[in-house]
Design an enzyme around this catalytic site. Structure first.
Site, PDB file in Angstrom:
ATOM      1  N   PHE A  21       0.799  -1.232   0.000  1.00 34.59           N
ATOM      2  CA  PHE A  21       0.000   0.000   0.000  1.00 34.59           C
ATOM      3  C   PHE A  21       0.831   1.281   0.000  1.00 34.59           C
ATOM      4  CE2 PHE A  21      -2.260  -3.383   2.307  1.00 34.59           C
ATOM      5  CZ  PHE A  21      -3.278  -3.601   1.383  1.00 34.59           C
ATOM      6  N   ASP A  22       0.249   2.298  -0.662  1.00 32.51           N
ATOM      7  CA  ASP A  22       0.852   3.638  -0.671  1.00 32.51           C
ATOM      8  C   ASP A  22       0.090   4.596   0.237  1.00 32.51           C
ATOM      9  OD1 ASP A  22       2.548   2.733  -2.738  1.00 32.51           O
ATOM     10  OD2 ASP A  22       0.995   3.193  -4.218  1.00 32.51           O
ATOM     11  N   VAL A  23      -1.175   4.253   0.503  1.00 32.91           N
ATOM     12  CA  VAL A  23      -2.048   5.156   1.256  1.00 32.91           C
ATOM     13  C   VAL A  23      -2.712   4.382   2.392  1.00 32.91           C
ATOM     14  CG1 VAL A  23      -4.100   6.645   1.120  1.00 32.91           C
ATOM     15  CG2 VAL A  23      -2.535   6.491  -0.831  1.00 32.91           C
ATOM     16  N   ARG A  55       1.309   7.718   2.270  1.00 30.69           N
ATOM     17  CA  ARG A  55       0.434   8.845   2.622  1.00 30.69           C
ATOM     18  C   ARG A  55      -0.502   8.387   3.739  1.00 30.69           C
ATOM     19  NH1 ARG A  55      -1.824  13.550   0.910  1.00 30.69           N
ATOM     20  NH2 ARG A  55      -0.795  13.672  -1.114  1.00 30.69           N
ATOM     21  N   ARG A 249      -4.090   0.349  -4.105  1.00 31.18           N
ATOM     22  CA  ARG A 249      -2.894   0.549  -3.278  1.00 31.18           C
ATOM     23  C   ARG A 249      -3.224   1.315  -1.994  1.00 31.18           C
ATOM     24  NH1 ARG A 249       1.796  -1.883  -3.867  1.00 31.18           N
ATOM     25  NH2 ARG A 249       2.880   0.021  -3.240  1.00 31.18           N
TER      26      ARG A 249
END
Lengths: 306, 306
Positions: A21-23, A55, A249
């Protein structure tokens, strides 16, 4: 239905999970803190995520606070945050009104049942409003009011009102309910920041925003407001509209299966993470109808993955 | 389903109908008057019934007035009446609490959400109460209140309260809702004088008593109060308990199929009489799911039967 994976103590599993994951969207109370008590390791866990380039977004149904107010609350608890990282139901509602609802130019005003958080966010989106914390509305209804309302008199019923927005209003009264009802009967769009029936405080429950809209729903024969809070997907759409992230993501983190985890699942996020420091129990997560992808005893168990 | 008989202009039919009954229960607004306007012939029609030896009872869901208040209202409109002829939902609730509910001796107090009509009727039945019009409760909730309520502190939560009674409260506020909710959670019986969603005034609608209980129902996950008003049969039982009449020789008169006529039908009264001077239309009476035995254009059409 798949059984969620238990990741506490599983360093490799955690690392693999985080890498997906990015968020990370965070529910707050019950995940980062409880009441006024910050959970140990919360700050370090958020630091880990941020320093890994993720994030972080704080998602709250609390409509009484603006994002700026909420940032102060986070900082008072010791959690560094920017206003941009905060997504509240009052902000969600304001975005919905200003960017998604199409209102005739003569019907752009909002009648607010709620506190200053809603007012601040409406101002930030340049949405005109009346009601809210205006002391003019904090009074008893009078015999004259009935007649003026029945006659549609503009001294009480502003003809430019095209939306009724209901959030948690600690100053709920009969006059405001009567006005909100008449605006909706005259065609105003019925919105709610959120419809939580209760509000946790001091270890017990108090009336939530949904209890403020409940009399209107009953008077209107069951007509429900559009809710801009979790688990309603209008809030997810607003979050995505703002942050432009890839849902595959993104991961929703929460303590409540029926609101937080449902919100992530229905939003088709890549992941959902349940923690056992709030409302839902291990049984809820493992055997319930709404199950997260993974769960932890507590959020700071993620620190094992660094 | 039988088609109701239309009696306007049918002198013989009216006479035959009147002869069947000893008791007439009257809904008031929409039958005897509308708002502040007395219908022509109302007084003469009531005189005719009384002089023929019929008992007349005025049955009202209005909980804000006591029977004494309501007698004044009738007299102000020009209708002679005695207090004994009046049966209000506040009185119905008071009788239910004092004579039907069995409460432990330490739990006999009532927390009232409502106006002075309820208080007067509770006093007439010697039922102790708190809340109501007490100005102590007409204030904002404070941070201290949350803690005291959570702790069950006796300064805010009286341990003797065993009943929460909700009527129409023009001074509804967040604090009172929070207290009512906590009393019910702590085991108090949840009663309502009536659950009308709206209140007619000045030719339009305003929040009714049911809109005051709606937030509590929502917070309690759908738990409904026992309603002591029309069309609930608890009110019919209370009326019968007081007047000791033969239901087969009683007739309910009303303008609303779904409340008044239903009340009479479910109470297995000998007759139901609908009038077209209020909410329900001829189509409602003739083709609806709930149909009166007979109907008239207006109540004073009964005068043709003398």
């Amino acid at each position: 239905m798949a059984v969620p994976r238990y990741l506490t103590g599983d360093a490799a599993g955690i690392k693999e999970f985080l890498d997906k994951f990015d968020v990370f969207l965070f529910d707050c109370d019950g995940v980062l803190w409880s009441g006024d008590h910050l959970f140990p390791g919360t700050v370090e866990t958020l630091d880990l995520l941020r320093s890994s380039g993720k994030r972080v977004v704080f998602v709250t149904n609390n409509s009484t606070k603006s994002r700026a107010d909420y940032k102060k609350k986070l900082e008072a608890l010791g959690i560094p945050a920017t206003t941009e990282e905060i997504f509240s139901s009052s902000y969600s509602a304001s975005i919905y009104i200003s960017r998604i609802l199409t209102l005739p130019p003569t019907k752009r005003k909002v009648f607010v049942l709620g506190e200053s958080g809603i007012e601040q966010e409406l101002r930030s989106e340049n949405v005109p409003f009346i009601g809210g914390t205006d002391p003019t509305y904090r009074r008893d209804i009078t015999p004259e009011d009935y007649k003026l309302i029945a006659a549609g008199d503009e001294s009480l019923l502003d003809p430019e009102v095209g939306v009724v927005l209901v959030g948690l209003d600690f100053h709920l009264n009969y006059l405001k309910l009567a006005l909100a009802y008449h605006y909706i009967r005259r065609g105003a769009v019925f919105l709610a920041t959120n419809i939580d029936s209760t509000l946790p405080n001091s270890g017990t429950l108090f009336p939530g925003a949904g209890s403020v809209s409940a009399p209107l729903v009953f008077m209107l024969g069951g007509k429900e407001p559009v809710s801009l809070g979790k688990p309603n997907q209008a809030m997810m759409d607003a979050i995505e509209g703002k942050f432009q992230f890839d849902r595959a993501r993104a991961c929703m983190v929460g303590d409540r299966a029926n609101t937080d985890i449902r919100f992530g699942l229905e939003g088709k996020l890549g992941g959902t993470l349940g923690v056992l420091t709030g409302v839902s129990s291990k049984e809820d997560f493992v055997e319930g109808d709404v199950r997260p992808m993974v769960y932890l005893d507590k959020l700071s168990d993620l620190l094992a993955g660094q």
